[in-house]
Design a protein around this motif. Structure first.
Motif, PDB file in Angstrom:
ATOM      1  N   ALA A  42       0.838  -1.206   0.000  1.00  0.00           N
ATOM      2  CA  ALA A  42       0.000   0.000   0.000  1.00  0.00           C
ATOM      3  C   ALA A  42       0.872   1.255   0.000  1.00  0.00           C
ATOM      4  CB  ALA A  42      -0.921  -0.015   1.213  1.00  0.00           C
ATOM      5  N   SER A  43       2.001   1.213   0.704  1.00  0.00           N
ATOM      6  CA  SER A  43       2.840   2.419   0.801  1.00  0.00           C
ATOM      7  C   SER A  43       3.495   2.744  -0.536  1.00  0.00           C
ATOM      8  CB  SER A  43       3.896   2.256   1.905  1.00  0.00           C
ATOM      9  OG  SER A  43       4.886   1.314   1.538  1.00  0.00           O
ATOM     10  N   ILE A  44       3.869   1.725  -1.297  1.00  0.00           N
ATOM     11  CA  ILE A  44       4.463   2.006  -2.618  1.00  0.00           C
ATOM     12  C   ILE A  44       3.367   2.522  -3.565  1.00  0.00           C
ATOM     13  CG2 ILE A  44       5.865   1.109  -4.531  1.00  0.00           C
ATOM     14  CD1 ILE A  44       7.293   1.086  -1.773  1.00  0.00           C
ATOM     15  N   LEU A  45       2.175   1.947  -3.458  1.00  0.00           N
ATOM     16  CA  LEU A  45       1.058   2.450  -4.284  1.00  0.00           C
ATOM     17  C   LEU A  45       0.747   3.899  -3.921  1.00  0.00           C
ATOM     18  CD1 LEU A  45      -1.327  -0.652  -4.306  1.00  0.00           C
ATOM     19  CD2 LEU A  45       0.156   0.162  -6.158  1.00  0.00           C
ATOM     20  N   GLN A  46       0.847   4.212  -2.635  1.00  0.00           N
ATOM     21  CA  GLN A  46       0.589   5.588  -2.187  1.00  0.00           C
ATOM     22  C   GLN A  46       1.603   6.552  -2.802  1.00  0.00           C
ATOM     23  OE1 GLN A  46      -1.863   6.780  -0.381  1.00  0.00           O
ATOM     24  NE2 GLN A  46      -1.081   8.842   0.031  1.00  0.00           N
ATOM     25  N   LEU A  47       2.884   6.134  -2.843  1.00  0.00           N
ATOM     26  CA  LEU A  47       3.921   6.991  -3.436  1.00  0.00           C
ATOM     27  C   LEU A  47       3.701   7.161  -4.936  1.00  0.00           C
ATOM     28  CD1 LEU A  47       7.081   5.686  -1.556  1.00  0.00           C
ATOM     29  CD2 LEU A  47       6.108   7.974  -1.416  1.00  0.00           C
ATOM     30  N   ILE A  48       3.195   6.118  -5.569  1.00  0.00           N
ATOM     31  CA  ILE A  48       2.920   6.197  -7.008  1.00  0.00           C
ATOM     32  C   ILE A  48       1.775   7.182  -7.265  1.00  0.00           C
ATOM     33  CG2 ILE A  48       1.970   4.867  -8.965  1.00  0.00           C
ATOM     34  CD1 ILE A  48       3.609   2.444  -7.859  1.00  0.00           C
ATOM     35  N   GLY A  49       0.831   7.213  -6.322  1.00  0.00           N
ATOM     36  CA  GLY A  49      -0.365   8.043  -6.525  1.00  0.00           C
ATOM     37  C   GLY A  49      -1.392   7.222  -7.296  1.00  0.00           C
ATOM     38  N   GLY A  50      -2.483   7.827  -7.691  1.00  0.00           N
ATOM     39  CA  GLY A  50      -3.494   7.065  -8.424  1.00  0.00           C
ATOM     40  C   GLY A  50      -4.374   6.266  -7.483  1.00  0.00           C
ATOM     41  N   ALA A  51      -5.071   5.269  -8.074  1.00  0.00           N
ATOM     42  CA  ALA A  51      -6.141   4.594  -7.332  1.00  0.00           C
ATOM     43  C   ALA A  51      -5.733   3.220  -6.808  1.00  0.00           C
ATOM     44  CB  ALA A  51      -7.354   4.463  -8.239  1.00  0.00           C
ATOM     45  N   GLY A  52      -4.436   2.899  -6.824  1.00  0.00           N
ATOM     46  CA  GLY A  52      -3.990   1.544  -6.476  1.00  0.00           C
ATOM     47  C   GLY A  52      -4.511   1.023  -5.143  1.00  0.00           C
ATOM     48  N   LEU A  53      -4.925  -0.237  -5.165  1.00  0.00           N
ATOM     49  CA  LEU A  53      -5.530  -0.896  -4.000  1.00  0.00           C
ATOM     50  C   LEU A  53      -4.823  -2.229  -3.750  1.00  0.00           C
ATOM     51  CD1 LEU A  53      -8.268  -0.694  -2.242  1.00  0.00           C
ATOM     52  CD2 LEU A  53      -9.182  -2.315  -3.916  1.00  0.00           C
ATOM     53  N   VAL A  54      -4.749  -2.636  -2.482  1.00  0.00           N
ATOM     54  CA  VAL A  54      -4.225  -3.968  -2.141  1.00  0.00           C
ATOM     55  C   VAL A  54      -5.347  -4.765  -1.502  1.00  0.00           C
ATOM     56  CG1 VAL A  54      -2.404  -5.273  -0.979  1.00  0.00           C
ATOM     57  CG2 VAL A  54      -2.089  -2.838  -1.405  1.00  0.00           C
ATOM     58  N   VAL A  55      -5.564  -5.983  -1.961  1.00  0.00           N
ATOM     59  CA  VAL A  55      -6.507  -6.858  -1.262  1.00  0.00           C
ATOM     60  C   VAL A  55      -5.716  -8.017  -0.670  1.00  0.00           C
ATOM     61  CG1 VAL A  55      -7.184  -8.081  -3.391  1.00  0.00           C
ATOM     62  CG2 VAL A  55      -8.630  -8.228  -1.363  1.00  0.00           C
ATOM     63  N   GLY A  56      -5.880  -8.206   0.648  1.00  0.00           N
ATOM     64  CA  GLY A  56      -5.187  -9.281   1.351  1.00  0.00           C
ATOM     65  C   GLY A  56      -6.191 -10.302   1.843  1.00  0.00           C
ATOM     66  N   VAL A  57      -5.774 -11.586   1.782  1.00  0.00           N
ATOM     67  CA  VAL A  57      -6.633 -12.677   2.262  1.00  0.00           C
ATOM     68  C   VAL A  57      -5.874 -13.458   3.314  1.00  0.00           C
ATOM     69  CG1 VAL A  57      -7.941 -14.724   1.605  1.00  0.00           C
ATOM     70  CG2 VAL A  57      -7.417 -13.004  -0.116  1.00  0.00           C
ATOM     71  N   ASP A  58      -6.523 -13.735   4.427  1.00  0.00           N
ATOM     72  CA  ASP A  58      -5.915 -14.625   5.412  1.00  0.00           C
ATOM     73  C   ASP A  58      -7.027 -15.441   6.066  1.00  0.00           C
ATOM     74  OD1 ASP A  58      -2.873 -14.419   7.011  1.00  0.00           O
ATOM     75  OD2 ASP A  58      -4.473 -15.692   7.846  1.00  0.00           O
ATOM     76  N   ILE A  59      -6.710 -16.685   6.334  1.00  0.00           N
ATOM     77  CA  ILE A  59      -7.702 -17.576   6.941  1.00  0.00           C
ATOM     78  C   ILE A  59      -8.038 -17.141   8.366  1.00  0.00           C
ATOM     79  CG2 ILE A  59      -6.085 -19.314   7.859  1.00  0.00           C
ATOM     80  CD1 ILE A  59      -8.066 -21.392   6.501  1.00  0.00           C
ATOM     81  N   GLU A  60      -7.087 -16.443   9.008  1.00  0.00           N
ATOM     82  CA  GLU A  60      -7.337 -15.922  10.361  1.00  0.00           C
ATOM     83  C   GLU A  60      -6.655 -14.565  10.520  1.00  0.00           C
ATOM     84  OE1 GLU A  60      -5.532 -17.969  13.647  1.00  0.00           O
ATOM     85  OE2 GLU A  60      -6.771 -16.879  15.092  1.00  0.00           O
ATOM     86  N   ILE A  61      -7.454 -13.526  10.690  1.00  0.00           N
ATOM     87  CA  ILE A  61      -6.885 -12.203  10.940  1.00  0.00           C
ATOM     88  C   ILE A  61      -7.140 -11.898  12.420  1.00  0.00           C
ATOM     89  CG2 ILE A  61      -6.857  -9.760  10.271  1.00  0.00           C
ATOM     90  CD1 ILE A  61      -8.237 -10.617   7.618  1.00  0.00           C
ATOM     91  N   ARG A  62      -6.102 -11.964  13.228  1.00  0.00           N
ATOM     92  CA  ARG A  62      -6.295 -11.759  14.669  1.00  0.00           C
ATOM     93  C   ARG A  62      -6.744 -10.327  14.927  1.00  0.00           C
ATOM     94  NH1 ARG A  62      -1.358 -15.503  16.635  1.00  0.00           N
ATOM     95  NH2 ARG A  62      -2.334 -17.412  15.904  1.00  0.00           N
TER      96      ARG A  62
END
Ligand SMILES: C[S@@+](CC[C@H](N)C(=O)[O-])C[C@H]1O[C@@H](n2cnc3c(N)ncnc32)[C@H](O)[C@@H]1O
Length: 242
Positions: A85-105
């Motif tokens: 997300a931080s590199i996408l933020q530096l790039i600017g624009g609409a970049g999004l990260v989707v993360g998947v985990d079987i357990e998010i504490r």
């Protein structure tokens, strides 16, 4: 190509051909792994379970490709999500990260949601290989490109192969699919006690099986040759097909 780049490429080829250097790197990797080296780092405050070399390589890929969507399987404490997300933020624009985990504490979810990079992150708590998860991610990928994928969840052969089947088709031409922990095959048999993956059934064996049937991807060996120390040998896959 500039003289500087030509010289770098020649040096990188030289490192790859230097058997003594490669043996030292393998020995160093195996010795550091005994001290859980990959767990010792943070990205913008969140623990990231990666080697610094691989983090630099991912930064180069994200900056070059400028993806609108990065799909990550395996969130853990969130460091790799915050990194992307931080590199996408530096790039600017609409970049999004989707993360998947079987357990998010809950404490990890809270820290990720409170982070300055949270606005570029979407999390799904489910198995990455459930059809419903893949359907949600396919919906997010619709209309977004380029798309990049990092696979870093359950490292069994079967699981990684299924992730490759589900998520490789979303990677766009010119972008990358990175399969982490292919290095398991190169480490001593007892390097991962109490884990279901082995030297003979692991992410690298899954990549090899996948590449036999999918001609859209090639292993970009120059990346691993350059890194010298990486958890992803044969795992940096470039998408060359439509
Ligand atoms: C190596 S960690 C991820 C590290 C993270 N990418 C980073 O760089 O900080 C692996 C994660 O995969 C998750 N995991 C295990 N099985 C999974 C599955 N079937 N689907 C999704 N995530 C899974 C675990 O809960 C764990 O948090």
């Amino acid at each position: 190509m500039s003289e500087f780049e030509q010289r770098n490429q020649a040096m990188i080829r030289g490192m790859a051909a230097d058997a003594a250097l490669q043996a030292k790197a393998r020995a160093l990797f195996a010795a550091a792994n005994q001290h859980e080296y990959s767990y010792h780092f943070r990205w913008l405050g969140r623990p990231i379970i990666q080697y610094p070399q691989d983090i630099v390589a991912m930064q180069e890929l994200i900056w070059d490709v400028k993806p609108e969507l990065i799909i990550e399987t395996g969130i853990a404490r969130g460091g790799s999500l915050i990194f992307s997300a931080s590199i996408l933020q530096l790039i600017g624009g609409a970049g999004l990260v989707v993360g998947v985990d079987i357990e998010i504490r809950p404490h990890n979810r809270q820290a990720i949601e409170a982070h300055p990079m949270a606005k570029r992150i979407k999390m799904i708590e489910a198995s990455s290989i459930h059809e419903n998860t893949a359907a949600q991610i396919r919906a997010l990928a619709t209309g977004r490109k380029p798309v990049m994928v990092f696979l870093d969840s359950n490292h069994t052969h079967e699981h990684v192969l299924r992730e490759l089947e589900l998520y490789a088709p979303l990677v766009t031409k010119g972008s990358y699919l990175v399969v982490l922990d292919t290095v398991i095959e190169d480490l001593p048999e007892d390097a991962f006690p109490n884990r279901p993956w082995t030297k003979t059934r692991n992410p690298k064996t899954a990549v090899r099986e996948f590449l036999k049937r999918d001609s859209r991807f090639v292993v970009e060996t120059e990346i691993e040759n350059n890194l010298l120390l990486t958890v992803a040998p044969e795992g940096f896959l470039k998408c060359i097909g439509d």
